[in-house]
Design a protein around this motif. Structure first.
Motif, PDB file in Angstrom:
ATOM      1  N   MET B   1       0.863  -1.200  -0.029  1.00  0.00           N
ATOM      2  CA  MET B   1      -0.189  -0.020  -0.088  1.00  0.00           C
ATOM      3  C   MET B   1       0.793   1.333  -0.109  1.00  0.00           C
ATOM      4  O   MET B   1       0.655   1.899  -1.124  1.00  0.00           O
ATOM      5  CB  MET B   1      -0.957   0.007   1.177  1.00  0.00           C
ATOM      6  N   ALA B   2       1.588   1.420   1.187  1.00  0.00           N
ATOM      7  CA  ALA B   2       2.486   2.621   1.165  1.00  0.00           C
ATOM      8  C   ALA B   2       3.650   2.416   0.139  1.00  0.00           C
ATOM      9  O   ALA B   2       4.155   1.528  -0.003  1.00  0.00           O
ATOM     10  CB  ALA B   2       3.096   2.527   2.332  1.00  0.00           C
ATOM     11  N   ASP B   3       3.877   3.611  -0.741  1.00  0.00           N
ATOM     12  CA  ASP B   3       4.839   3.416  -1.741  1.00  0.00           C
ATOM     13  C   ASP B   3       6.285   3.176  -1.165  1.00  0.00           C
ATOM     14  O   ASP B   3       6.944   3.793  -0.049  1.00  0.00           O
ATOM     15  CB  ASP B   3       4.920   4.671  -2.371  1.00  0.00           C
ATOM     16  N   LEU B   4       7.102   2.517  -1.922  1.00  0.00           N
ATOM     17  CA  LEU B   4       8.258   2.266  -1.399  1.00  0.00           C
ATOM     18  C   LEU B   4       9.228   3.475  -2.267  1.00  0.00           C
ATOM     19  O   LEU B   4       9.102   3.685  -3.164  1.00  0.00           O
ATOM     20  CB  LEU B   4       9.030   0.782  -1.831  1.00  0.00           C
ATOM     21  N   VAL B   5      10.409   3.632  -1.539  1.00  0.00           N
ATOM     22  CA  VAL B   5      11.143   4.758  -2.129  1.00  0.00           C
ATOM     23  C   VAL B   5      12.738   3.987  -2.123  1.00  0.00           C
ATOM     24  O   VAL B   5      13.047   2.974  -1.726  1.00  0.00           O
ATOM     25  CB  VAL B   5      11.160   6.031  -1.447  1.00  0.00           C
ATOM     26  N   SER B   6      13.592   4.852  -2.946  1.00  0.00           N
ATOM     27  CA  SER B   6      14.810   4.121  -2.934  1.00  0.00           C
ATOM     28  C   SER B   6      15.940   5.489  -3.203  1.00  0.00           C
ATOM     29  O   SER B   6      15.557   6.603  -3.577  1.00  0.00           O
ATOM     30  CB  SER B   6      14.786   3.249  -4.068  1.00  0.00           C
ATOM     31  N   ARG B  99       5.203  -0.929   9.745  1.00  0.00           N
ATOM     32  CA  ARG B  99       4.453  -1.057   8.939  1.00  0.00           C
ATOM     33  C   ARG B  99       4.736  -1.817   7.606  1.00  0.00           C
ATOM     34  O   ARG B  99       4.306  -2.789   7.017  1.00  0.00           O
ATOM     35  CB  ARG B  99       3.734   0.166   8.293  1.00  0.00           C
ATOM     36  N   LEU B 100       6.029  -1.118   7.131  1.00  0.00           N
ATOM     37  CA  LEU B 100       6.625  -1.865   5.804  1.00  0.00           C
ATOM     38  C   LEU B 100       7.159  -3.215   5.996  1.00  0.00           C
ATOM     39  O   LEU B 100       7.145  -4.011   5.272  1.00  0.00           O
ATOM     40  CB  LEU B 100       7.733  -0.875   5.431  1.00  0.00           C
ATOM     41  N   ILE B 101       7.714  -3.541   7.321  1.00  0.00           N
ATOM     42  CA  ILE B 101       8.230  -4.730   7.454  1.00  0.00           C
ATOM     43  C   ILE B 101       7.109  -5.816   7.474  1.00  0.00           C
ATOM     44  O   ILE B 101       7.347  -7.004   7.174  1.00  0.00           O
ATOM     45  CB  ILE B 101       8.773  -4.778   9.005  1.00  0.00           C
ATOM     46  N   PHE B 102       5.782  -5.461   8.248  1.00  0.00           N
ATOM     47  CA  PHE B 102       4.956  -6.615   8.393  1.00  0.00           C
ATOM     48  C   PHE B 102       4.141  -6.609   6.920  1.00  0.00           C
ATOM     49  O   PHE B 102       4.021  -7.847   6.713  1.00  0.00           O
ATOM     50  CB  PHE B 102       3.798  -5.845   9.144  1.00  0.00           C
ATOM     51  N   GLU B 103       4.124  -5.618   6.170  1.00  0.00           N
ATOM     52  CA  GLU B 103       3.684  -5.814   4.724  1.00  0.00           C
ATOM     53  C   GLU B 103       4.601  -6.699   3.775  1.00  0.00           C
ATOM     54  O   GLU B 103       3.955  -7.487   3.134  1.00  0.00           O
ATOM     55  CB  GLU B 103       3.286  -4.352   4.174  1.00  0.00           C
ATOM     56  N   HIS B 104       5.917  -6.277   3.908  1.00  0.00           N
ATOM     57  CA  HIS B 104       6.494  -6.983   2.807  1.00  0.00           C
ATOM     58  C   HIS B 104       7.550  -7.921   3.424  1.00  0.00           C
ATOM     59  O   HIS B 104       7.888  -8.815   2.511  1.00  0.00           O
ATOM     60  CB  HIS B 104       7.530  -5.713   2.271  1.00  0.00           C
ATOM     61  N   LEU B 136      -2.384  -5.706   7.952  1.00  0.00           N
ATOM     62  CA  LEU B 136      -1.416  -6.143   8.101  1.00  0.00           C
ATOM     63  C   LEU B 136      -1.424  -7.453   9.255  1.00  0.00           C
ATOM     64  O   LEU B 136      -0.650  -8.518   9.031  1.00  0.00           O
ATOM     65  CB  LEU B 136      -0.140  -5.226   8.986  1.00  0.00           C
ATOM     66  N   LEU B 137      -2.339  -7.349   9.846  1.00  0.00           N
ATOM     67  CA  LEU B 137      -2.735  -8.702  10.824  1.00  0.00           C
ATOM     68  C   LEU B 137      -3.001  -9.943   9.857  1.00  0.00           C
ATOM     69  O   LEU B 137      -2.653 -10.982  10.042  1.00  0.00           O
ATOM     70  CB  LEU B 137      -3.652  -8.274  11.629  1.00  0.00           C
ATOM     71  N   LYS B 138      -3.794  -9.502   8.843  1.00  0.00           N
ATOM     72  CA  LYS B 138      -3.994 -10.814   7.941  1.00  0.00           C
ATOM     73  C   LYS B 138      -2.740 -11.156   7.218  1.00  0.00           C
ATOM     74  O   LYS B 138      -2.553 -12.598   7.092  1.00  0.00           O
ATOM     75  CB  LYS B 138      -4.920 -10.301   6.808  1.00  0.00           C
ATOM     76  N   GLY B 242      25.404  -0.614  16.149  1.00  0.00           N
ATOM     77  CA  GLY B 242      25.672  -1.661  15.173  1.00  0.00           C
ATOM     78  C   GLY B 242      24.278  -1.412  13.793  1.00  0.00           C
ATOM     79  O   GLY B 242      23.449  -1.089  14.174  1.00  0.00           O
ATOM     80  N   GLY B 243      24.733  -1.623  12.672  1.00  0.00           N
ATOM     81  CA  GLY B 243      24.039  -1.913  11.392  1.00  0.00           C
ATOM     82  C   GLY B 243      23.297  -0.634  10.940  1.00  0.00           C
ATOM     83  O   GLY B 243      23.827   0.283  10.871  1.00  0.00           O
ATOM     84  N   THR B 244      22.023  -1.010  10.408  1.00  0.00           N
ATOM     85  CA  THR B 244      21.200   0.052   9.704  1.00  0.00           C
ATOM     86  C   THR B 244      20.027   0.077  10.596  1.00  0.00           C
ATOM     87  O   THR B 244      19.754  -0.584  11.256  1.00  0.00           O
ATOM     88  CB  THR B 244      20.911  -0.572   8.351  1.00  0.00           C
ATOM     89  N   ARG B 245      19.336   1.218  10.075  1.00  0.00           N
ATOM     90  CA  ARG B 245      18.002   1.362  10.465  1.00  0.00           C
ATOM     91  C   ARG B 245      16.988   1.905   9.499  1.00  0.00           C
ATOM     92  O   ARG B 245      17.470   2.665   8.571  1.00  0.00           O
ATOM     93  CB  ARG B 245      17.834   1.966  12.078  1.00  0.00           C
ATOM     94  N   LEU B 246      15.607   1.857   9.758  1.00  0.00           N
ATOM     95  CA  LEU B 246      14.689   2.364   8.984  1.00  0.00           C
ATOM     96  C   LEU B 246      14.347   3.708   9.441  1.00  0.00           C
ATOM     97  O   LEU B 246      14.124   3.848  10.531  1.00  0.00           O
ATOM     98  CB  LEU B 246      13.480   1.802   8.535  1.00  0.00           C
ATOM     99  N   PHE B 247      14.921   4.666   8.549  1.00  0.00           N
ATOM    100  CA  PHE B 247      14.300   6.152   8.892  1.00  0.00           C
ATOM    101  C   PHE B 247      13.106   6.616   8.204  1.00  0.00           C
ATOM    102  O   PHE B 247      13.105   6.509   7.030  1.00  0.00           O
ATOM    103  CB  PHE B 247      15.630   7.399   8.571  1.00  0.00           C
ATOM    104  N   CYS B 248      12.266   7.064   8.940  1.00  0.00           N
ATOM    105  CA  CYS B 248      10.945   7.568   8.487  1.00  0.00           C
ATOM    106  C   CYS B 248      11.126   9.153   8.251  1.00  0.00           C
ATOM    107  O   CYS B 248      10.850   9.746   9.032  1.00  0.00           O
ATOM    108  CB  CYS B 248       9.753   7.142   9.159  1.00  0.00           C
ATOM    109  N   LEU B 249      11.217   9.444   6.987  1.00  0.00           N
ATOM    110  CA  LEU B 249      11.303  10.734   6.806  1.00  0.00           C
ATOM    111  C   LEU B 249       9.782  11.518   6.272  1.00  0.00           C
ATOM    112  O   LEU B 249       9.360  11.031   5.456  1.00  0.00           O
ATOM    113  CB  LEU B 249      12.338  11.177   5.444  1.00  0.00           C
ATOM    114  N   SER B 250       9.496  12.499   7.017  1.00  0.00           N
ATOM    115  CA  SER B 250       8.299  12.855   6.883  1.00  0.00           C
ATOM    116  C   SER B 250       8.280  14.492   7.076  1.00  0.00           C
ATOM    117  O   SER B 250       9.135  15.213   7.458  1.00  0.00           O
ATOM    118  CB  SER B 250       7.240  12.422   7.951  1.00  0.00           C
TER     119      SER B 250
END
Lengths: 167, 437
Positions: B1-6, B99-104, B136-138, B242-250
């Motif tokens: 649903m939510a658009d992916l960016v890159s 949300r993106l993790i549960f969806e994808h 996402l529960l589904k 450590g590592g990477t993380r998901l940053f939500c830019l808004s």
């Protein structure tokens, strides 16, 4: 195990009653099934009616007062029906920065109702809500459980028209 | 649903399966899925915790507690069953990553839960999703069914002789439930009122048993740590982060979206390059670096690496990864008011400093923004907020107070501009703001 509740009378559909029978056995304690049950009951009958409270209390084996105590805490649970399409407009910070307030005002005008009100034909109800987790795609609205994102007043009108056509 | 960016600067470790259909188990397996769980079975509990400690993974929910250390606090022997609880009650304003993790990639959450369970000797895990995330529960329910059908869950998982059950669970709307002790209350079918600690959940948690509670992104990261190795994972980030993380830019950005970047990535670069800068040639006014509860940063404070320690040194917090960008059209008083309105709405009312503090702050800020402010209100707002700090059962009180103190401290002039019945200098926003209050 849960034969008592399924054999006695239920106000829910056979599918939901069967689901509830499963749910109460899924957790180490029956009560853990309470919140999902309330939400699913509401989805099926439109709100959590007195009858639903009574039956769920019986299934979980707690008092009706305990059930009501939980209902009053959670923002998605309601004891009065909403419109068929419950329009939830987020105005929290990320949506506010991208026109969430204006979108909410637009919905009020368009639907002719205020916050937490329902249209006379019971088709739409409107609610200003807190963050729904669509910040990067703001402004966003949830209609029932469906997300609509990156909205403008114009695209919001199309969303509402689509729901109206679907009724 | 939510658009992916890159963006070219992204390091797609956690998100590498996004957009590839990995919600289906066959695709997940094709993309290397469940190999980490098998590896973890071989490693055993001590080996898993050692690998997690080597990864320097810190909790992605906001507090940034080292995950390996958290897991090591669970006693080996316990008369009561132990549990793993995944916090997917994502509701910190500015945050939309779980949300993106549960969806994808729902199987990465399941695989992470299995590994966490193996680490502490648990036989049951719960994945708690906020009630608004029904679609996402589904997806999650279907993924769990698939994992059972393959023998990855249930009895004798992966032929190991071990049993492990996973249950997905829905909430019904409550920010407060994102707090770990309130989350347990909610999963036990009660109001989400926080519990006093100690005892900590690692010792007495869900149903009275030792419990580890991790954010959904933290748990979804775990299989990737075992895929590339803890030390390699650590190297992707900075020291102790450590590592990477998901940053939500808004907010006021040209290209908002959820981007996976290495820990320590420069915030200024994140805004101007990854997020594409501020639209319409406007100027940057402020940045909320880690969700609504984190103190605001000024433009001259954003040349910092985004990890827990560097943002902490700058006087704020990395928090939940929600980077909210404000330009010079935004009224800071209105922004402070909207933030407080949220915390007042979400305060569970259990303890007085939070219940009364958020209510008085919202009332004062509402009157102030509407032009009814007096000079002493400015210090009063700060005084009220400062007196909530550290005096509440759970961090919600702090979450409401911290940003408020920073707004007054850093934007005092804007508060003063609202005095003497002067119209809000950002009047185009004012009308809508008043109508919704």
């Amino acid at each position: 195990m849960s034969g008592d509740s399924s054999e006695s009378k239920t106000i829910f559909s056979p599918a939901l009653a069967a689901r509830f029978d499963r749910l109460v056995g899924l957790y180490p304690v029956r009560r853990s099934a309470l919140i999902p049950m309330l939400l699913y009951a509401q989805d099926e009958i439109g709100c959590i009616s007195d009858e639903a409270v009574a039956e769920i209390a019986r299934r979980i084996q707690i008092t009706e007062l305990d059930v009501r105590n939980v209902i009053s805490y959670y923002s998605l649970l309601h004891t009065e029906p909403h419109g068929k399409f419950h329009v939830q407009v987020c105005t929290n910070i990320s949506c506010m920065l991208r026109g969430g307030n204006e979108l909410f005002e637009h919905c009020k005008r368009r639907l002719g109702v205020g916050n937490k009100e329902t249209t006379p034909d019971k088709l739409f109800s409107l609610e200003e809500v807190e963050c729904i987790g669509a910040c990067s795609w703001a402004p966003a609205v949830q209609v029932n459980y469906d997300f609509h994102e990156n909205l403008t007043p114009e695209s919001m009108d199309r969303v509402l028209d689509d729901y109206r056509a679907r009724s | 649903m939510a658009d992916l960016v890159s963006h070219p600067d992204e390091v797609k470790l956690l998100s590498f399966r996004f957009g590839k259909g990995a919600a289906s188990i066959e695709k997940y397996l094709e993309l290397g899925g469940y190999a980490s769980a098998r590896k973890a079975i071989e490693l055993g509990a001590d080996g898993i915790v050692a690998e997690m400690k080597a990864s320097n993974l810190r909790g992605r929910g906001g507090a940034g507690f080292p995950t390996g250390m958290k897991w090591s606090f669970v006693p080996k022997q316990s008369a009561k069953p132990k549990y793993v609880l995944v916090n997917g009650d994502e509701s910190e304003p500015g945050t939309c990553k779980d949300r993106l993790i549960f969806e994808h990639d729902p199987h990465s959450v399941i695989e992470g839960v299995i590994i966490a369970g193996l680490a502490i000797g648990s036989r049951m895990g719960f994945i708690y999703l906020r009630g608004e995330y029904r679609y996402l529960l589904k997806i999650m329910e279907r993924a769990i069914e698939e994992a059972y059908a393959k023998g990855f869950l249930g009895r004798n998982i992966f032929g190991s002789g071990l049993d492990f059950e996973v249950v997905s669970h829905t909430g019904a709307g409550a920010y407060e439930v994102g707090e770990e002790s309130a989350l347990m209350e909610s999963l036990e079918g009660k109001r989400g009122i926080p519990r006093i600690r100690p005892p900590f959940p690692a010792v007495v948690g869900l149903y009275g048993g030792p419990t580890i509670i991790n954010n959904a992104e933290t748990i979804a990261t775990v299989p990737h740590i075992f895929r590339i190795g803890g030390a390699e994972y650590a190297k992707l980030g900075t020291e102790r982060n450590g590592g990477t993380r998901l940053f939500c830019l808004s907010g006021k950005l040209e290209r908002p979206g959820v981007y996976e970047l290495p820990m320590g990535y420069n915030l200024k670069k994140m805004i101007y390059e990854v997020g594409g800068g501020i639209p319409g040639g406007r100027k940057l006014k402020a940045v909320v670096p880690g969700g609504s509860s984190t103190p605001v940063l000024l433009p001259e404070e954003i040349d910092i690496g985004m990890d827990f320690d560097q943002v902490g040194k700058a006087g704020s917090m990395l928090g939940s990864g929600g980077v909210v960008v404000l330009d010079d059209t935004v009224c800071m008083v209105e922004f402070a008011l909207r933030t407080m309105k949220f915390y007042r709405h979400e305060s569970c009312g259990w303890c007085i400093p939070c219940r009364e503090g958020t209510d008085w702050l919202e009332k004062t800020l509402t009157r102030f923004h509407a032009g009814g402010g007096q000079a002493r209100d400015i210090d009063n707002i700060r005084y009220l907020a400062e007196n909530m700090m550290g005096r509440t059962f759970c961090p919600l009180g702090d979450a409401a107070a911290m940003p408020t103190i920073a707004f007054v401290k850093k934007f005092r002039k804007e508060f003063e501009d609202h005095l003497n019945g002067a119209p809000c200098p950002y009047a185009h926003h004012r009308e809508a703001a008043l109508a919704t209050v």
